[in-house]
Design an enzyme around this catalytic site. Structure first.
Site, PDB file in Angstrom:
ATOM      1  N   ARG A  67       0.881  -1.176   0.000  1.00 52.05           N
ATOM      2  CA  ARG A  67       0.000   0.000   0.000  1.00 52.05           C
ATOM      3  C   ARG A  67       0.917   1.224   0.000  1.00 52.05           C
ATOM      4  NH1 ARG A  67      -5.379   1.443   3.391  1.00 52.05           N
ATOM      5  NH2 ARG A  67      -6.141   0.096   1.720  1.00 52.05           N
TER       6      ARG A  67
ATOM      7  N   HIS B 273      -7.229   0.922  -6.566  1.00 53.84           N
ATOM      8  CA  HIS B 273      -7.453   0.010  -5.433  1.00 53.84           C
ATOM      9  C   HIS B 273      -8.140  -1.254  -5.988  1.00 53.84           C
ATOM     10  CE1 HIS B 273      -7.745  -1.320  -1.449  1.00 53.84           C
ATOM     11  NE2 HIS B 273      -8.578  -0.448  -0.911  1.00 53.84           N
TER      12      HIS B 273
ATOM     13  N   GLN C 266      -9.971  -3.964  -3.817  1.00 55.03           N
ATOM     14  CA  GLN C 266     -11.256  -3.477  -3.307  1.00 55.03           C
ATOM     15  C   GLN C 266     -12.368  -3.647  -4.344  1.00 55.03           C
ATOM     16  OE1 GLN C 266     -12.115  -1.895  -0.143  1.00 55.03           O
ATOM     17  NE2 GLN C 266     -14.089  -2.435  -1.010  1.00 55.03           N
TER      18      GLN C 266
ATOM     19  N   ASP D 250     -17.146   7.281  -2.167  1.00 55.16           N
ATOM     20  CA  ASP D 250     -15.930   7.106  -1.356  1.00 55.16           C
ATOM     21  C   ASP D 250     -15.693   8.417  -0.609  1.00 55.16           C
ATOM     22  OD1 ASP D 250     -13.550   6.101  -0.307  1.00 55.16           O
ATOM     23  OD2 ASP D 250     -12.359   6.559  -2.094  1.00 55.16           O
TER      24      ASP D 250
ATOM     25  N   CYS E 267     -16.300   1.626   0.004  1.00 58.84           N
ATOM     26  CA  CYS E 267     -15.168   0.775   0.390  1.00 58.84           C
ATOM     27  C   CYS E 267     -14.802   0.910   1.869  1.00 58.84           C
ATOM     28  CB  CYS E 267     -13.959   1.083  -0.495  1.00 58.84           C
ATOM     29  SG  CYS E 267     -13.262   2.729  -0.247  1.00 58.84           S
TER      30      CYS E 267
ATOM     31  N   ARG F 261     -13.502  -8.617   1.168  1.00 60.42           N
ATOM     32  CA  ARG F 261     -12.068  -8.381   0.960  1.00 60.42           C
ATOM     33  C   ARG F 261     -11.287  -9.644   1.325  1.00 60.42           C
ATOM     34  NH1 ARG F 261      -9.991  -3.264   1.205  1.00 60.42           N
ATOM     35  NH2 ARG F 261      -8.077  -4.305   0.554  1.00 60.42           N
TER      36      ARG F 261
HETATM   37  N1  NVA Z   1      -9.816   6.878  -1.527  1.00 58.35           N
HETATM   38  C1  NVA Z   1      -9.489   6.379  -0.223  1.00 58.35           C
HETATM   39  C2  NVA Z   1      -9.735   4.910  -0.150  1.00 58.35           C
HETATM   40  C3  NVA Z   1      -9.479   4.311   1.202  1.00 58.35           C
HETATM   41  C4  NVA Z   1      -9.668   2.834   1.256  1.00 58.35           C
HETATM   42  C5  NVA Z   1      -8.030   6.690   0.077  1.00 58.35           C
HETATM   43  O1  NVA Z   1      -7.184   6.555  -0.810  1.00 58.35           O
HETATM   44  O2  NVA Z   1      -7.749   7.100   1.199  1.00 58.35           O
HETATM   45  N1   CP Z   2     -11.225  -0.153   2.095  1.00 57.86           N
HETATM   46  C1   CP Z   2      -9.975  -0.204   2.579  1.00 57.86           C
HETATM   47  O1   CP Z   2      -9.008  -0.453   1.856  1.00 57.86           O
HETATM   48  O2   CP Z   2      -9.900   0.004   3.916  1.00 57.86           O
HETATM   49  P1   CP Z   2      -8.557   0.190   4.784  1.00 57.86           P
HETATM   50  O3   CP Z   2      -7.989   1.539   4.421  1.00 57.86           O
HETATM   51  O4   CP Z   2      -9.027   0.130   6.200  1.00 57.86           O
HETATM   52  O5   CP Z   2      -7.603  -0.891   4.446  1.00 57.86           O
END
Ligand code: NVA
Ligand code: CP
Length: 327
Positions: free
Chosen positions: A102, A129, A132, A244, A284, A312
């Site tokens: 990540r 992502h 997801q 989101d 998500c 997930r």
């Molecule tokens: N768009 C959000 C998704 C989190 C799972 C982010 O990148 O923070």
């Molecule tokens: N949806 C998702 O990826 O959640 P987290 O940021 O908690 O991993």
């Protein structure tokens, strides 16, 4: 060997194989049947951003398949102190079987994957992502909403055994920020020939390069990806309502400005009423009630957010197994 960096890296039938595996693993998990398809295998999990779902689902998933996970946080590893991606990828991939990352710029993942000896999985980047949206599509399938043009005999058989009936071709609507989730839904639609209507405030449109890329893939599958300035028009008559957070990780300094710029884009019951009457709501998570979604929608009967989060675990077990089997 394949890396799982975006859905663009796979054919629809490969993605269907992963979804089928995910559904089978979920069914077996619920029946208490154990699997050891990744027995003795080790997954490294590099987190340069926070996570609840991604960390828990990948770590629980690898254990459930007989392997083990190593959590590598930004606070601990030398990568965050300036060790090169090249050196890190060479070293880490010589000791592990799978690596999940990540991170911020998507190019960091691509660079890591280029030098890794083992499959690299995108656990979220600033651009995509994909794990997801695979969980999201699995949730849509379980709700009978899926493209009947991209199914396999194996998937049909498992759906029949689970009592899942096809009720609608997916008409998706994404309302909110043109961020990594918006990009990933465009790629999902493009791969599976889905209809997707997107509405974002003008200056928060999806990245034009990613849009161009998705539209090119969409041509091959007859997907319909359209952009609307009005959330009301985009949501009209759709089967799945998606949104989101307005403030993604790394954008904390823009919090106040974003909250004001996104006014009118909250999925509340008034907006939700414009969707098809059986439409489901998905997010998500993490969600911010009163911002991108009202509490009565996310906590209401049309919401599938917790099924989506649980999926997930199941789909990522399918993805890890598939990547390992197809090395
Ligand atoms: N768009 C959000 C998704 C989190 C799972 C982010 O990148 O923070
Ligand atoms: N949806 C998702 O990826 O959640 P987290 O940021 O908690 O991993």
């Amino acid at each position: 060997m394949k890396h799982f960096l975006t859905l663009a890296d796979f054919t629809p039938s490969e993605l269907i194989e992963m979804l089928t595996l995910g559904l089978e693993l979920k069914r077996d998990f619920k029946q208490g049947k154990s699997h050891n398809g990744l027995s003795g295998k080790i997954l490294g999990m590099i987190f340069e951003k926070n996570s609840t779902r991604t960390r828990v689902s990948f770590e629980a998933g690898i254990y459930q398949l007989g392997g083990m996970g190593i959590f590598l946080s930004n606070r601990d590893i030398q990568l965050s102190r300036g060790e090169s991606i090249y050196d890190s990828a060479k070293v880490v991939s010589s000791m592990l079987d799978l690596i999940m990352i990540r991170t911020f710029e998507h190019s960091r993942l691509e660079e890591f994957a280029k030098h890794s000896k083992v499959p690299v999985i995108n656990g979220l980047s600033d651009s995509y992502h994909p794990a997801q949206v695979m969980a999201d599509y699995m949730t849509m399938i379980e709700n009978g909403i899926f493209s009947s043009h991209f199914v396999s005999p194996e998937l049909i058989s498992i759906l029949q055994n689970l009592g899942i009936r096809h009720i609608a071709e997916p008409k998706l609507s994404y309302i909110g920020d043109g961020n990594n989730m918006a990009h990933s839904y465009m790629m999902l639609a493009a791969k599976f020939g889905l209809e997707l209507k997107i509405s974002t405030p003008k200056k928060y449109s999806p990245d034009p390069k990613i849009t161009e890329f998705a539209l090119k893939i969409a041509k091959e599958s007859n997907a319909k990806i359209e952009f609307y300035s009005s959330p009301e028009e985009a949501i009209s008559d759709c089967n799945v309502v998606l949104t989101d957070t307005w403030i993604s990780m790394g954008q904390e300094d823009e919090k106040e400005k974003r909250r004001s710029d996104f006014r009118g884009y909250c999925i509340d019951s008034k907006l939700m009423a414009l969707a098809s009457k059986d439409a489901i709501f998905m997010h998500c998570l993490p969600a911010y009630r009163g911002e991108e979604v009202s509490a009565d929608v996310i906590d209401g009967p049309q919401s599938r957010v917790f099924e989506e989060a649980e999926n997930r675990l199941h789909i990522q077990k399918g993805i890890m197994l598939w990547l390992h089997q197809n090395r």
